[in-house]
Design a protein around this motif. Structure first.
Motif, PDB file in Angstrom:
ATOM      1  N   GLY A   1      14.592  -6.049  -8.408  1.00  0.00           N
ATOM      2  CA  GLY A   1      15.581  -6.404  -7.399  1.00  0.00           C
ATOM      3  C   GLY A   1      16.190  -7.742  -7.739  1.00  0.00           C
ATOM      4  N   ALA A   2      16.983  -8.278  -6.817  1.00  0.00           N
ATOM      5  CA  ALA A   2      17.619  -9.570  -7.061  1.00  0.00           C
ATOM      6  C   ALA A   2      16.556 -10.640  -7.313  1.00  0.00           C
ATOM      7  N   VAL A   3      15.442 -10.569  -6.573  1.00  0.00           N
ATOM      8  CA  VAL A   3      14.320 -11.483  -6.800  1.00  0.00           C
ATOM      9  C   VAL A   3      13.233 -10.717  -7.540  1.00  0.00           C
ATOM     10  N   GLN A   4      12.813 -11.260  -8.671  1.00  0.00           N
ATOM     11  CA  GLN A   4      11.769 -10.588  -9.433  1.00  0.00           C
ATOM     12  C   GLN A   4      10.407 -10.953  -8.846  1.00  0.00           C
ATOM     13  N   ILE A   5       9.624  -9.975  -8.458  1.00  0.00           N
ATOM     14  CA  ILE A   5       8.296 -10.259  -7.927  1.00  0.00           C
ATOM     15  C   ILE A   5       7.282  -9.551  -8.823  1.00  0.00           C
ATOM     16  N   SER A   6       6.253 -10.258  -9.233  1.00  0.00           N
ATOM     17  CA  SER A   6       5.338  -9.682 -10.229  1.00  0.00           C
ATOM     18  C   SER A   6       4.617  -8.470  -9.673  1.00  0.00           C
ATOM     19  N   ILE A   7       4.140  -7.646 -10.593  1.00  0.00           N
ATOM     20  CA  ILE A   7       3.508  -6.392 -10.180  1.00  0.00           C
ATOM     21  C   ILE A   7       2.237  -6.658  -9.379  1.00  0.00           C
ATOM     22  N   THR A   8       1.471  -7.708  -9.800  1.00  0.00           N
ATOM     23  CA  THR A   8       0.234  -7.977  -9.056  1.00  0.00           C
ATOM     24  C   THR A   8       0.541  -8.431  -7.636  1.00  0.00           C
ATOM     25  N   ASP A   9       1.548  -9.313  -7.519  1.00  0.00           N
ATOM     26  CA  ASP A   9       1.931  -9.747  -6.176  1.00  0.00           C
ATOM     27  C   ASP A   9       2.419  -8.570  -5.336  1.00  0.00           C
ATOM     28  N   SER A  10       3.259  -7.728  -5.958  1.00  0.00           N
ATOM     29  CA  SER A  10       3.780  -6.569  -5.234  1.00  0.00           C
ATOM     30  C   SER A  10       2.646  -5.698  -4.718  1.00  0.00           C
ATOM     31  N   LEU A  11       1.719  -5.403  -5.631  1.00  0.00           N
ATOM     32  CA  LEU A  11       0.606  -4.533  -5.238  1.00  0.00           C
ATOM     33  C   LEU A  11      -0.240  -5.182  -4.140  1.00  0.00           C
ATOM     34  N   LYS A  12      -0.453  -6.515  -4.286  1.00  0.00           N
ATOM     35  CA  LYS A  12      -1.233  -7.222  -3.263  1.00  0.00           C
ATOM     36  C   LYS A  12      -0.566  -7.114  -1.898  1.00  0.00           C
ATOM     37  N   ILE A  13       0.760  -7.307  -1.894  1.00  0.00           N
ATOM     38  CA  ILE A  13       1.479  -7.250  -0.615  1.00  0.00           C
ATOM     39  C   ILE A  13       1.375  -5.853  -0.013  1.00  0.00           C
ATOM     40  N   LEU A  14       1.559  -4.867  -0.879  1.00  0.00           N
ATOM     41  CA  LEU A  14       1.433  -3.487  -0.393  1.00  0.00           C
ATOM     42  C   LEU A  14       0.041  -3.238   0.161  1.00  0.00           C
ATOM     43  N   GLY A  15      -0.960  -3.638  -0.644  1.00  0.00           N
ATOM     44  CA  GLY A  15      -2.355  -3.392  -0.274  1.00  0.00           C
ATOM     45  C   GLY A  15      -2.730  -4.062   1.032  1.00  0.00           C
ATOM     46  N   SER A  16      -2.174  -5.252   1.248  1.00  0.00           N
ATOM     47  CA  SER A  16      -2.546  -5.987   2.451  1.00  0.00           C
ATOM     48  C   SER A  16      -2.043  -5.295   3.713  1.00  0.00           C
ATOM     49  N   HIS A  17      -1.177  -4.310   3.555  1.00  0.00           N
ATOM     50  CA  HIS A  17      -0.697  -3.578   4.724  1.00  0.00           C
ATOM     51  C   HIS A  17      -1.366  -2.228   4.888  1.00  0.00           C
ATOM     52  N   ILE A  18      -2.298  -1.920   3.983  1.00  0.00           N
ATOM     53  CA  ILE A  18      -3.001  -0.651   4.131  1.00  0.00           C
ATOM     54  C   ILE A  18      -4.311  -0.920   4.861  1.00  0.00           C
ATOM     55  N   PRO A  19      -4.495  -0.330   6.007  1.00  0.00           N
ATOM     56  CA  PRO A  19      -5.730  -0.566   6.767  1.00  0.00           C
ATOM     57  C   PRO A  19      -6.940  -0.161   5.924  1.00  0.00           C
ATOM     58  N   GLY A  20      -7.971  -0.992   5.994  1.00  0.00           N
ATOM     59  CA  GLY A  20      -9.177  -0.665   5.232  1.00  0.00           C
ATOM     60  C   GLY A  20      -9.210  -1.383   3.899  1.00  0.00           C
ATOM     61  N   VAL A  21      -8.031  -1.460   3.249  1.00  0.00           N
ATOM     62  CA  VAL A  21      -7.964  -2.129   1.954  1.00  0.00           C
ATOM     63  C   VAL A  21      -7.672  -3.619   2.170  1.00  0.00           C
ATOM     64  N   ASN A  22      -6.945  -3.899   3.277  1.00  0.00           N
ATOM     65  CA  ASN A  22      -6.395  -5.239   3.441  1.00  0.00           C
ATOM     66  C   ASN A  22      -7.443  -6.358   3.476  1.00  0.00           C
ATOM     67  N   GLN A  23      -8.678  -6.069   3.926  1.00  0.00           N
ATOM     68  CA  GLN A  23      -9.675  -7.130   4.025  1.00  0.00           C
ATOM     69  C   GLN A  23     -10.094  -7.684   2.660  1.00  0.00           C
ATOM     70  N   PHE A  24      -9.832  -6.899   1.601  1.00  0.00           N
ATOM     71  CA  PHE A  24     -10.229  -7.355   0.272  1.00  0.00           C
ATOM     72  C   PHE A  24      -9.119  -8.123  -0.435  1.00  0.00           C
ATOM     73  N   ILE A  25      -7.946  -8.208   0.207  1.00  0.00           N
ATOM     74  CA  ILE A  25      -6.807  -8.789  -0.485  1.00  0.00           C
ATOM     75  C   ILE A  25      -6.412 -10.111   0.151  1.00  0.00           C
ATOM     76  N   ASN A  26      -6.214 -11.080  -0.700  1.00  0.00           N
ATOM     77  CA  ASN A  26      -5.827 -12.398  -0.227  1.00  0.00           C
ATOM     78  C   ASN A  26      -4.384 -12.675  -0.626  1.00  0.00           C
TER      79      ASN A  26
END
Lengths: 253, 348
Positions: B31-56
């Motif tokens: 996109g217009a702002v490049q966001i790294s794959i790890t950050d992207s995945l972390k952000i996604l993961g933090s919104h999945i119930p159950g997974v989010n507690q493991f993600i900072n």
């Protein structure tokens, strides 16, 4: 009676293309439907198949008014082989023949083992087992017509309607098709209604003949009794001579 | 052998689904702002119930979280549903009309939507309706009206003859295009708005739209798939399908109405995204064959992949602007399709 037709008529616009058709078709007989172009042969077949809508209580299939039959019930009673046509899609022979099992399907069900067995028998009878995985758009006209016949066999009906199945086939494939069809009427007691053009093939293969002229039945009955010099002259307007060679009646034009 | 066939089908669908997920997740970092794959995945993961507690996500910028969750993800998921819906509708139209040129816009749904949208843009008298705005509402009314009109004209004693449907649809398409052109002549200042609307875009995606459109698309897909056998038979020949026991008129009506309604919702939500509904069923048919049992699911998934990929390109290829997704689908899709046609010709 396999099919009975009572006082059937049909209009295209204001023109009566069929009038006063009354006939009973018996089980296990191979009927040839003949007559000049425009005499109503194909119209009659399409009315029986319900592709054209007949009036109520004019066509009866195994004792039931054909207009009251549900589509799948009708397709379990009679199958139709249309005039030759092209399939421009890469369906396999087996996939096309499997479509003959549709009238027996309930819901989304896949083919049952019984379906599978019926399909294989149909492929076997039409000598297509070796070609069953071939795409139908690679077949010749004669082979494709056999696939369509196999599909009709897979429908396991007591009635088989064929609309000029021989047109555009060479003589080898014409005879092949007629032998197969004849076998179905004799061995499986199917009622066959076949629109024919060649009078000599009609003479050789059909048990009975329905001779149409101008939308009416001109003559009907045993093939030899209908295909006479007089009838051919008055319906087709040609002078023909019928001679017997080796016990076969041959029509010479 | 049948069990084996079914297993290959499941296997193929699994592979396609995997590609779909990979493309969807992968497209989040572009996109217009490049966001790294790890950050992207972390952000996604933090919104999945159950997974989010493991993600900072403390180390990730707040703005990146907003970009991904409120801008990119809705957009990608909307594109996914739209692509799936258009592709399935394309399969249905090509099957029912036994015509490889048929696409979901054949009978005028898109031009009806364009007319509705144009009127809404020129005469902003209509209030907001839900989250969709007057343009979408009017586009939906326009497309449904045209669909009903075409069905009404073509209807003949309870049957829907294909040729009349196509001709009526094409005639109405022309009529409405001229009418829109006329409206434009008198309102030149709105020309650009209307033009860009017709090219289609996912940039106004939000979760409410996704919920609404997603449910409609999924329900329509389930109904359509129930008729895969009938579609096969009608595509070979409608007359023969009838003698084989298919209630052809009923099936045609159900399939056309369901897929047209779905297309109307899609078009009024995000404009006329062309090409997907025509080409993805085709391309899929070249690879998996014409049997709708396989063709429908494969083409649906491929439509999703194709549209998500096209939209990702549309919003990230230029540094400071975005291209209409309708441009990308054709610009990138056509060469791909032509290559496929060419290769297939050599195979035969």
């Amino acid at each position: 009676m396999s099919i009975s037709i009572k006082q059937l008529e049909h209009l295209y616009g204001n023109r009566k293309v069929l009038k006063n058709i009354i006939h009973e078709f018996e089980k296990g007989q191979f009927y040839g439907i003949i007559g000049p172009n425009g005499s109503g042969k194909t119209t009659l077949l399409k009315l029986i198949a319900n592709l054209l809508k007949p009036s109520n209580e004019t066509i009866w299939i195994s004792g039931q008014d054909v207009t009251t039959l549900r589509e799948k019930v009708r397709a379990r009673e009679m199958a139709m082989v249309p005039q030759i046509f092209n399939i421009d899609l890469a369906f396999s022979v087996e996939e096309i023949v499997a479509m003959g099992r549709y009238p027996y399907k309930k819901g989304l069900g896949d083919l049952t083992e019984n379906d599978q067995a019926v399909i294989y028998q149909a492929l076997d009878k039409t000598n297509l087992l070796n070609n069953r995985l071939r795409d139908v758009n690679t077949l010749s006209g004669g082979e494709l017509q056999r696939v369509i016949l196999a599909r009709a066999i897979a429908q396991q009906t007591s009635i088989l309607l064929l609309d000029e199945p021989l047109s555009h086939l060479d003589i080898h494939h014409q005879i092949d098709m007629l032998n197969l069809t004849k076998k179905l009427s004799k061995e499986e007691d199917k009622t066959i209604l076949c629109v024919m053009h060649d009078l000599n093939l009609t003479m050789k293969y059909c048990d009975q003949v329905l001779l149409l002229s101008d939308g009416e039945i001109y003559a009907s009955g045993k093939t030899k009794e209908v295909l006479t010099e007089e009838n051919i002259r008055s319906v087709y307007g040609i002078n023909a001579e019928i001679v017997e060679i080796n016990g076969h009646n041959i029509i010479i034009y | 052998m049948k069990a084996k066939q079914d297993a290959t089908l499941v296997y193929k669908i699994m592979i396609m689904l995997f590609i779909l997920i990979a493309v969807t997740v992968g497209s989040i970092m572009f996109g217009a702002v490049q966001i790294s794959i790890t950050d992207s995945l972390k952000i996604l993961g933090s919104h999945i119930p159950g997974v989010n507690q493991f993600i900072n996500t403390d180390a990730i910028k707040e703005s990146h979280i907003i970009i991904i969750m409120n801008l990119r993800l809705p957009r990608i998921i909307l594109a996914l549903f739209v692509g799936m819906g258009l592709s399935a509708a394309g399969c249905v139209y090509q099957g029912v009309f036994s015509n490889p040129m048929a696409d979901p816009y054949l009978i005028g749904i898109s031009s009806g939507a364009a007319l509705g949208a144009t009127i809404a843009m020129l005469f902003p008298i209509f209030n907001k309706f839900l989250a969709f705005g007057s343009v979408s509402t009017m586009a939906f009314i326009g497309s449904i009206s045209v669909m009903l009109l075409v069905f009404f004209i073509a209807k003949n004693k309870g049957s829907l003859p294909k040729t009349t449907l196509i001709l009526a649809g094409i005639a109405i398409n022309y009529f409405i295009s001229s009418f829109i052109a006329l409206l434009m002549m008198f309102n030149k200042e709105k020309l650009e708005n209307v033009y860009f609307w017709t090219l289609g875009s996912f940039k106004d995606a939000n979760w409410l739209k996704i919920g609404f459109l997603g449910v409609i698309v999924l329900v329509a897909l389930v109904i359509i798939y129930k008729y895969y056998m009938e579609l096969n038979m009608i595509m070979v020949s409608e007359e023969q399908a009838f003698t084989l026991g298919v209630s052809t008129e009923k099936v045609k009506k159900i399939l056309l109405v369901v897929s047209s309604l779905m297309v109307a919702v899609i078009v009024s939500t995000c404009g006329i995204i062309g090409f997907v509904g025509l080409i993805t069923p085709h391309a899929t048919r070249l690879v998996v064959g014409p049997n709708h049992k396989v063709l429908l699911p494969m083409s649906t998934i491929f439509g999703g992949i194709f549209t998500v990929a096209a939209d990702t390109i549309a919003r990230s290829i230029l540094p400071n602007a975005e291209i209409s997704v309708g441009i990308i689908t054709a610009l990138f899709g056509v060469p791909f399709f032509l290559i496929l046609l060419y290769k297939n010709k050599n195979l035969r």
